[in-house]
Design an enzyme around this catalytic site. Structure first.
Site, PDB file in Angstrom:
ATOM      1  CG  ASN A  95       9.741   0.361  -0.704  1.00 14.55           C
ATOM      2  OD1 ASN A  95      10.541  -0.471  -1.099  1.00 14.55           O
ATOM      3  ND2 ASN A  95      10.063   1.278   0.222  1.00 14.55           N
ATOM      4  CE1 TYR A 166      10.961  -8.931   3.224  1.00 13.35           C
ATOM      5  CE2 TYR A 166      11.991 -10.806   2.130  1.00 13.35           C
ATOM      6  CZ  TYR A 166      11.598  -9.477   2.128  1.00 13.35           C
ATOM      7  OH  TYR A 166      11.853  -8.698   1.021  1.00 13.35           O
ATOM      8  CE  LYS A 170       8.174  -7.956   1.056  1.00 14.59           C
ATOM      9  NZ  LYS A 170       7.634  -6.615   0.702  1.00 14.59           N
TER      10      LYS A 170
END
Length: 260
Positions: A95, A166, A170
């Site tokens: 996470n 980002y 991911k």
């Protein structure tokens, strides 16, 4: 304990990276509620991590500092967790988020985006996942059971705000999720991803203008933005016996904004 590659959540030792704040805190609470032993990883939030351990109870949780992009620190974290609980980590929730702020006005544009921006996010999303996987694999193989859940984003399906660095990181983490699933399945280890939308509210989304939340909410069947605790509940599914035959998947938890 291991019957048909199924271990109850209350028999698992769960590492939550970046577990002291925001979404990580809610994931820690979710596993704690279900009776798991939880390792609360943090990098700078020592006080918040300590508060969370007190909330869950020192017999059920331990806070361990580590930069999860550093292989040596991750190995030390895993050893400390095993020493504390007397058994290896069975479940990893990747996470931790590299320093990032969901602020569309401040994001790098195509003209200003640098490789350093990209590299920072890749380290946080991909290198960290590789580090925690490699460090915990021996213990998972020892028990013939493991669960790895990576936190993704719905932005690479629906870039409502084009956060290039980002989102690319991911997307790479999803590819790693699927290749790891293919390699580790024979060891009784599943690897999945849970991808949220913009969550209301975490430290990273605190600077998001209210009108952006409203715009996103208006496009969902639920007509609202999703809260961190709701995404945390979906993470529990992949760790639970009900998901014993599920691996290499990406579950989108965003109120129905993105389909498939």
């Amino acid at each position: 304990m291991n019957t048909g590659n199924s271990v109850r959540i209350d028999e698992q030792v769960v590492l939550v990276t970046g577990g002291a704040r925001g979404l990580g805190r809610e994931i820690v609470r979710a596993f704690g509620r279900e009776g798991a032993l939880v390792v609360v990883n943090y990098r700078r939030s020592a006080e918040a991590a300590a508060d969370l351990v007190r909330e869950l109870g020192a017999d059920r949780a331990v806070a361990v500092r580590a930069d999860v992009t550093d292989d040596d620190e991750v190995r030390s974290l895993v050893e400390a967790a095993r020493t504390h609980f007397g058994r290896p980590i069975t479940t990893v929730i990747n996470n931790a988020l590299a320093d990032f702020e969901f602020n569309g006005d401040a994001r790098p544009s195509p003209e200003t985006l640098t490789w350093a921006d990209m590299e920072g996010q890749l380290r946080g999303a991909v290198k960290a996942t590789l580090a925690t996987t490699q460090a915990t694999l021996p213990g998972m193989r020892e028990g013939g059971f493991g669960r790895i859940v990576n936190i993704g984003t719905n932005l690479f399906q629906h870039p409502v705000v084009p956060y290039h660095d980002y989102t690319a990181a991911k997307a790479a983490a999803l590819s790693l999720t699927r290749t790891l699933a293919a390699d580790l399945g024979p060891d009784g280890i599943t690897v999945n991803m849970v991808s949220g939308g913009l969550l209301r509210t975490t430290d990273a989304s605190a600077s998001t203008p209210e009108e952006v939340f409203d715009l996103i909410a208006s496009g969902t069947p639920l007509r609202r933005a999703i809260e961190p605790a709701e995404l945390a509940d979906a993470v529990l599914f992949f760790a639970s016996p009900w998901a014993r035959a599920v691996t290499g998947q990406n579950l989108i938890v965003d109120g129905g904004l993105v389909k498939g």
